[in-house]
Scaffold this active site. Structure first.
Site, PDB file in Angstrom:
ATOM      1  N   ASP A  61     101.501  29.066 -82.568  1.00 41.90           N
ATOM      2  CA  ASP A  61     100.793  29.363 -83.807  1.00 41.90           C
ATOM      3  C   ASP A  61      99.822  28.122 -84.365  1.00 41.90           C
TER       4      ASP A  61
ATOM      5  N   CYS B 160     107.618  51.780 -78.467  1.00 40.23           N
ATOM      6  CA  CYS B 160     107.935  52.344 -79.922  1.00 40.23           C
ATOM      7  C   CYS B 160     108.102  53.681 -79.853  1.00 40.23           C
TER       8      CYS B 160
ATOM      9  N   CYS C 174     109.310  56.343 -82.764  1.00 39.88           N
ATOM     10  CA  CYS C 174     109.791  55.373 -83.871  1.00 39.88           C
ATOM     11  C   CYS C 174     108.947  55.056 -85.080  1.00 39.88           C
TER      12      CYS C 174
ATOM     13  N   CYS D  86     109.962  50.682 -88.834  1.00 40.12           N
ATOM     14  CA  CYS D  86     109.257  49.407 -89.479  1.00 40.12           C
ATOM     15  C   CYS D  86     108.425  49.982 -90.453  1.00 40.12           C
TER      16      CYS D  86
ATOM     17  N   CYS E 156     108.981  48.971 -94.633  1.00 43.71           N
ATOM     18  CA  CYS E 156     108.035  47.855 -95.007  1.00 43.71           C
ATOM     19  C   CYS E 156     107.969  48.066 -96.536  1.00 43.71           C
TER      20      CYS E 156
ATOM     21  N   CYS F  17     101.529  42.125 -97.264  1.00 42.40           N
ATOM     22  CA  CYS F  17     102.884  41.927 -96.531  1.00 42.40           C
ATOM     23  C   CYS F  17     103.469  40.835 -97.326  1.00 42.40           C
TER      24      CYS F  17
ATOM     25  N   CYS G  23     109.622  37.647 -95.212  1.00 45.27           N
ATOM     26  CA  CYS G  23     110.222  38.825 -95.472  1.00 45.27           C
ATOM     27  C   CYS G  23     110.345  39.125 -93.787  1.00 45.27           C
TER      28      CYS G  23
ATOM     29  N   CYS H 296     110.463  44.473 -91.656  1.00 45.53           N
ATOM     30  CA  CYS H 296     110.232  45.130 -90.492  1.00 45.53           C
ATOM     31  C   CYS H 296     110.785  44.927 -89.080  1.00 45.53           C
TER      32      CYS H 296
ATOM     33  N   CYS I 256     113.778  47.389 -86.807  1.00 50.25           N
ATOM     34  CA  CYS I 256     113.521  47.579 -85.563  1.00 50.25           C
ATOM     35  C   CYS I 256     114.879  47.943 -84.870  1.00 50.25           C
TER      36      CYS I 256
HETATM   37  C1  B12 Z   1      98.384  35.419 -89.093  1.00 50.34           C
HETATM   38  C2  B12 Z   1      99.690  35.542 -88.851  1.00 50.34           C
HETATM   39  C3  B12 Z   1     100.679  36.145 -89.601  1.00 50.34           C
HETATM   40  C4  B12 Z   1     100.245  36.907 -90.968  1.00 50.34           C
HETATM   41  C5  B12 Z   1      99.647  38.210 -90.526  1.00 50.34           C
HETATM   42  C6  B12 Z   1     100.378  38.963 -89.632  1.00 50.34           C
HETATM   43  C7  B12 Z   1      99.717  39.760 -88.365  1.00 50.34           C
HETATM   44  N1  B12 Z   1     100.367  40.863 -87.992  1.00 50.34           N
HETATM   45  O1  B12 Z   1      98.668  39.417 -88.114  1.00 50.34           O
HETATM   46  C8  B12 Z   1     101.714  36.967 -91.852  1.00 50.34           C
HETATM   47  C9  B12 Z   1     101.592  35.745 -92.702  1.00 50.34           C
HETATM   48  C10 B12 Z   1     101.524  38.289 -92.617  1.00 50.34           C
HETATM   49  C11 B12 Z   1     102.502  36.877 -90.676  1.00 50.34           C
HETATM   50  C12 B12 Z   1     103.823  37.104 -91.127  1.00 50.34           C
HETATM   51  C13 B12 Z   1     104.881  37.036 -90.107  1.00 50.34           C
HETATM   52  N2  B12 Z   1     104.812  36.297 -88.872  1.00 50.34           N
HETATM   53 CO1  B12 Z   1     102.987  35.629 -88.393  1.00 50.34          CO
HETATM   54  N3  B12 Z   1     101.458  34.989 -87.412  1.00 50.34           N
HETATM   55  C14 B12 Z   1     100.328  35.284 -87.169  1.00 50.34           C
HETATM   56  C15 B12 Z   1      99.437  34.474 -86.435  1.00 50.34           C
HETATM   57  C16 B12 Z   1      99.114  33.268 -86.937  1.00 50.34           C
HETATM   58  C17 B12 Z   1      98.316  35.444 -85.825  1.00 50.34           C
HETATM   59  C18 B12 Z   1      98.518  36.949 -85.670  1.00 50.34           C
HETATM   60  C19 B12 Z   1      97.201  37.465 -85.363  1.00 50.34           C
HETATM   61  O2  B12 Z   1      96.247  37.197 -84.526  1.00 50.34           O
HETATM   62  N4  B12 Z   1      96.684  38.562 -86.309  1.00 50.34           N
HETATM   63  C20 B12 Z   1      95.545  39.327 -86.338  1.00 50.34           C
HETATM   64  C21 B12 Z   1      95.812  40.696 -86.417  1.00 50.34           C
HETATM   65  C22 B12 Z   1      94.303  41.397 -86.386  1.00 50.34           C
HETATM   66  O3  B12 Z   1      96.484  40.783 -85.180  1.00 50.34           O
HETATM   67  P1  B12 Z   1      97.947  41.831 -85.342  1.00 50.34           P
HETATM   68  O4  B12 Z   1      98.286  42.152 -86.681  1.00 50.34           O
HETATM   69  O5  B12 Z   1      98.901  41.344 -84.575  1.00 50.34           O
HETATM   70  O6  B12 Z   1      97.431  43.328 -84.710  1.00 50.34           O
HETATM   71  C23 B12 Z   1      97.290  43.558 -83.337  1.00 50.34           C
HETATM   72  C24 B12 Z   1      97.781  44.990 -82.952  1.00 50.34           C
HETATM   73  O7  B12 Z   1      97.082  45.814 -83.833  1.00 50.34           O
HETATM   74  C25 B12 Z   1      96.921  45.093 -81.553  1.00 50.34           C
HETATM   75  N5  B12 Z   1      96.484  46.559 -81.306  1.00 50.34           N
HETATM   76  C26 B12 Z   1      95.602  47.488 -81.704  1.00 50.34           C
HETATM   77  N6  B12 Z   1      95.757  48.589 -81.441  1.00 50.34           N
HETATM   78  C27 B12 Z   1      96.912  48.787 -80.616  1.00 50.34           C
HETATM   79  C28 B12 Z   1      97.506  49.896 -80.092  1.00 50.34           C
HETATM   80  C29 B12 Z   1      98.701  49.517 -79.541  1.00 50.34           C
HETATM   81  C30 B12 Z   1      99.402  50.620 -78.713  1.00 50.34           C
HETATM   82  C31 B12 Z   1      99.163  48.135 -79.376  1.00 50.34           C
HETATM   83  C32 B12 Z   1     100.695  48.003 -78.493  1.00 50.34           C
HETATM   84  C33 B12 Z   1      98.661  47.204 -80.090  1.00 50.34           C
HETATM   85  C34 B12 Z   1      97.528  47.491 -80.647  1.00 50.34           C
HETATM   86  O8  B12 Z   1      95.710  44.568 -81.874  1.00 50.34           O
HETATM   87  C35 B12 Z   1      95.713  43.530 -82.710  1.00 50.34           C
HETATM   88  C36 B12 Z   1      95.256  42.346 -82.297  1.00 50.34           C
HETATM   89  O9  B12 Z   1      95.767  41.561 -81.309  1.00 50.34           O
HETATM   90  C37 B12 Z   1     100.548  34.499 -85.234  1.00 50.34           C
HETATM   91  C38 B12 Z   1     100.292  33.275 -84.025  1.00 50.34           C
HETATM   92  C39 B12 Z   1      99.223  33.431 -83.274  1.00 50.34           C
HETATM   93  N7  B12 Z   1      98.484  32.650 -83.146  1.00 50.34           N
HETATM   94  O10 B12 Z   1      99.498  34.685 -82.654  1.00 50.34           O
HETATM   95  C40 B12 Z   1     101.808  34.399 -85.902  1.00 50.34           C
HETATM   96  C41 B12 Z   1     103.128  35.196 -85.431  1.00 50.34           C
HETATM   97  C42 B12 Z   1     102.448  36.792 -84.986  1.00 50.34           C
HETATM   98  N8  B12 Z   1     103.784  35.474 -86.706  1.00 50.34           N
HETATM   99  C43 B12 Z   1     105.382  35.323 -86.179  1.00 50.34           C
HETATM  100  C44 B12 Z   1     106.372  35.576 -87.155  1.00 50.34           C
HETATM  101  C45 B12 Z   1     107.622  35.134 -86.762  1.00 50.34           C
HETATM  102  C46 B12 Z   1     106.043  36.194 -88.385  1.00 50.34           C
HETATM  103  C47 B12 Z   1     107.084  36.749 -89.576  1.00 50.34           C
HETATM  104  C48 B12 Z   1     108.138  37.623 -88.808  1.00 50.34           C
HETATM  105  C49 B12 Z   1     107.627  35.428 -90.388  1.00 50.34           C
HETATM  106  C50 B12 Z   1     108.395  35.994 -91.313  1.00 50.34           C
HETATM  107  N9  B12 Z   1     109.810  36.523 -91.274  1.00 50.34           N
HETATM  108  O11 B12 Z   1     108.142  36.110 -92.635  1.00 50.34           O
HETATM  109  C51 B12 Z   1     105.976  37.544 -90.004  1.00 50.34           C
HETATM  110  C52 B12 Z   1     106.210  39.092 -89.697  1.00 50.34           C
HETATM  111  C53 B12 Z   1     105.237  40.179 -90.366  1.00 50.34           C
HETATM  112  C54 B12 Z   1     104.347  41.193 -89.226  1.00 50.34           C
HETATM  113  N10 B12 Z   1     105.065  42.283 -89.104  1.00 50.34           N
HETATM  114  O12 B12 Z   1     103.531  40.648 -88.635  1.00 50.34           O
HETATM  115  C55 B12 Z   1     105.279  35.178 -84.846  1.00 50.34           C
HETATM  116  C56 B12 Z   1     105.873  36.525 -84.217  1.00 50.34           C
HETATM  117  C57 B12 Z   1     106.678  36.425 -82.794  1.00 50.34           C
HETATM  118  C58 B12 Z   1     106.775  38.010 -82.328  1.00 50.34           C
HETATM  119  N11 B12 Z   1     107.812  38.283 -81.725  1.00 50.34           N
HETATM  120  O13 B12 Z   1     105.986  38.606 -82.341  1.00 50.34           O
HETATM  121  C59 B12 Z   1     104.094  34.761 -84.432  1.00 50.34           C
HETATM  122  C60 B12 Z   1     103.519  35.041 -82.991  1.00 50.34           C
HETATM  123  C61 B12 Z   1     104.020  33.252 -84.211  1.00 50.34           C
HETATM  124  C62 B12 Z   1     104.979  32.604 -83.145  1.00 50.34           C
HETATM  125  N12 B12 Z   1     104.280  31.478 -82.397  1.00 50.34           N
HETATM  126  O14 B12 Z   1     106.024  32.881 -82.948  1.00 50.34           O
HETATM  127  N13 B12 Z   1     101.943  36.069 -89.802  1.00 50.34           N
END
Ligand code: B12
Length: 355
Positions: free
Chosen positions: A144, A198, A201, A204, A208, A224, A251, A254, A258
């Site tokens: 992160d 998934c 299912c 989540c 949410c 979120c 929060c 989600c 799961c």
């Molecule tokens: C920004 C961020 C947030 C933001 C935005 C979340 C998000 N989903 O992006 C906020 C503040 C909301 C957040 C919240 C949380 N976060 Co956060 N966050 C990040 C961060 C810094 C970047 C994530 C990112 O790249 N987002 C960009 C968007 C575009 O990506 P995305 O939502 O993941 O979407 C991807 C999918 O849609 C995929 N995709 C598209 N089409 C398809 C189709 C299929 C079939 C599949 C499989 C995928 C897929 O492509 C997208 C890009 O990769 C990472 C650390 C890191 N550098 O990676 C931690 C990270 C994701 N967070 C983490 C955690 C723990 C949380 C929370 C649980 C904290 C909490 N309890 O409050 C919540 C969970 C909420 C959630 N469901 O995401 C952990 C998750 C660990 C894990 N097991 O995945 C990370 C990895 C940090 C870490 N080092 O552990 N977070």
């Protein structure tokens, strides 16, 4: 096999990989995988769309250094392999469901004890230093802490596929993993990517509270509660305040929804054993915290990072939502607090009691 392109061909690639895996497990990681430094196309295109739609809200840093996120080779031309490591932070089984009484305040389970960032980065660096001493080469470590798509790489490295909640969901630990990434210039055979699991299912998405998962694998952070209560700068937008309910910090609905994480073995990591005062925290004690007391109380916790004013503002919104009229006397003076965000939230909470 990459073995033939090894700079030190006498070394057995499988042995190096097994030794690194063993070292990371010894350092307290629960899941380890290896991948090439490539971001799958579906992740690249969704990230570009996310930036174009400005879904990052006030997290503007998510739109910077895009070329690095999209391609680890742009971040570091020398990178040959990626090592992804996860630590299980699942709480004890009796703490997987939410309190039945929705007047009880909630803190996200990831913040029930220590901030994972220093815990994970310290161990990644110890593993990296050990690797450099044993096999040569350089490394860079992230949790992160840099423009690295950690979940996309976790999926490529076979640790866990991204679930519909967008989190890396492991077959063994469900979504209860903190992730860390090591980029290395050593050439290591990649593991098989994780299978998408998934299926039909949608637990989540259905759970949410902010309807932030707008489609499978796609979340809008601006809806979120983790974003609104941790990352969002300034007062929580009024239409979203009610959605926050009793969630003071983060929060994890989600995650608890799961089914893949329902029977994850509880974390054995002492840094993540729940502290009793984080489960159903006492609003009277929290309302009394000034900056100094807040920093001392949440020393070592991720909660400290948001600062006392953002925390108080979240707390007041929750007390308003929960109609905690027993806290009225302590809320009234906060209408004249130094911080405009706290003042606004105090007035809003009182208006909920009266309205
Ligand atoms: C920004 C961020 C947030 C933001 C935005 C979340 C998000 N989903 O992006 C906020 C503040 C909301 C957040 C919240 C949380 N976060 Co956060 N966050 C990040 C961060 C810094 C970047 C994530 C990112 O790249 N987002 C960009 C968007 C575009 O990506 P995305 O939502 O993941 O979407 C991807 C999918 O849609 C995929 N995709 C598209 N089409 C398809 C189709 C299929 C079939 C599949 C499989 C995928 C897929 O492509 C997208 C890009 O990769 C990472 C650390 C890191 N550098 O990676 C931690 C990270 C994701 N967070 C983490 C955690 C723990 C949380 C929370 C649980 C904290 C909490 N309890 O409050 C919540 C969970 C909420 C959630 N469901 O995401 C952990 C998750 C660990 C894990 N097991 O995945 C990370 C990895 C940090 C870490 N080092 O552990 N977070």
């Amino acid at each position: 096999m990459w073995t033939e392109s090894f700079e030190t061909p006498h070394m057995d690639s499988m042995k190096i990989k097994n030794d690194i895996r063993k070292k990371l497990i010894e350092l307290g990681f629960d899941a380890v995988g290896f991948s090439r430094p490539l971001i799958p196309e579906r992740n690249r295109s969704r990230y570009l769309q996310f930036v174009e739609n400005e879904e990052y809200g006030t997290m503007r840093w998510m739109s910077r250094r895009m070329e690095f996120r999209l391609d680890p080779k742009r971040l570091w031309a020398g990178v040959e392999s990626v090592i992804v490591a996860g630590i299980n932070y699942a709480p004890p089984l009796n703490h997987r469901s939410n309190p039945a009484d929705d007047r009880v305040l909630r803190i996200s389970r990831y913040a029930w004890n220590m901030d994972y960032h220093p815990v994970v980065i310290d161990r990644l660096k110890r593993a990296g230093d050990w690797m450099s001493a044993a096999y040569g080469g350089k490394y860079k470590a992230y949790t992160d802490t840099g423009p690295v798509m950690e979940k996309a790489l976790a999926s490529a490295a076979g640790i866990g596929s991204q679930g519909k909640n967008t989190l890396a969901v492991s077959p063994e630990f469900g979504p209860w993993l903190f992730l860390g990434v090591i980029l290395t210039d050593l050439k290591i055979d990649p593991d098989e990517p994780a299978d998408d699991t998934c299926g039909e299912c949608s637990a989540c998405i259905d759970r949410c509270p902010g309807s932030a998962i707008t489609a499978p694998y796609r979340m809008d952070p601006r809806k979120c509660i983790a974003y609104l209560t941790i990352e969002h700068k300034g007062a929580v937008p009024e239409p979203m305040r009610e959605t926050i309910g009793n969630r003071v910090y983060g929060c994890d609905d989600c995650i608890t929804a799961c089914p893949k994480g329902g029977d994850t073995p509880p974390s054995e990591e002492p840094a993540f054993v729940p502290l009793p005062d984080r489960i159903g925290p006492d609003p009277f004690m929290l309302l009394r915290l000034d900056k100094k007391a807040f920093n001392a109380h949440f020393s070592g916790s991720p909660i400290k990072r948001i600062g006392v004013n953002k925390f108080l503002s979240n707390l007041l919104i929750c007390l308003g939502n929960c109609r905690r009229t027993d806290c009225r006397e302590m809320i009234v003076p906060l209408r004249r607090h130094d911080s405009a965000v706290v003042r606004e939230s105090a007035l809003w909470a009182l208006s909920r009691f009266d309205g």
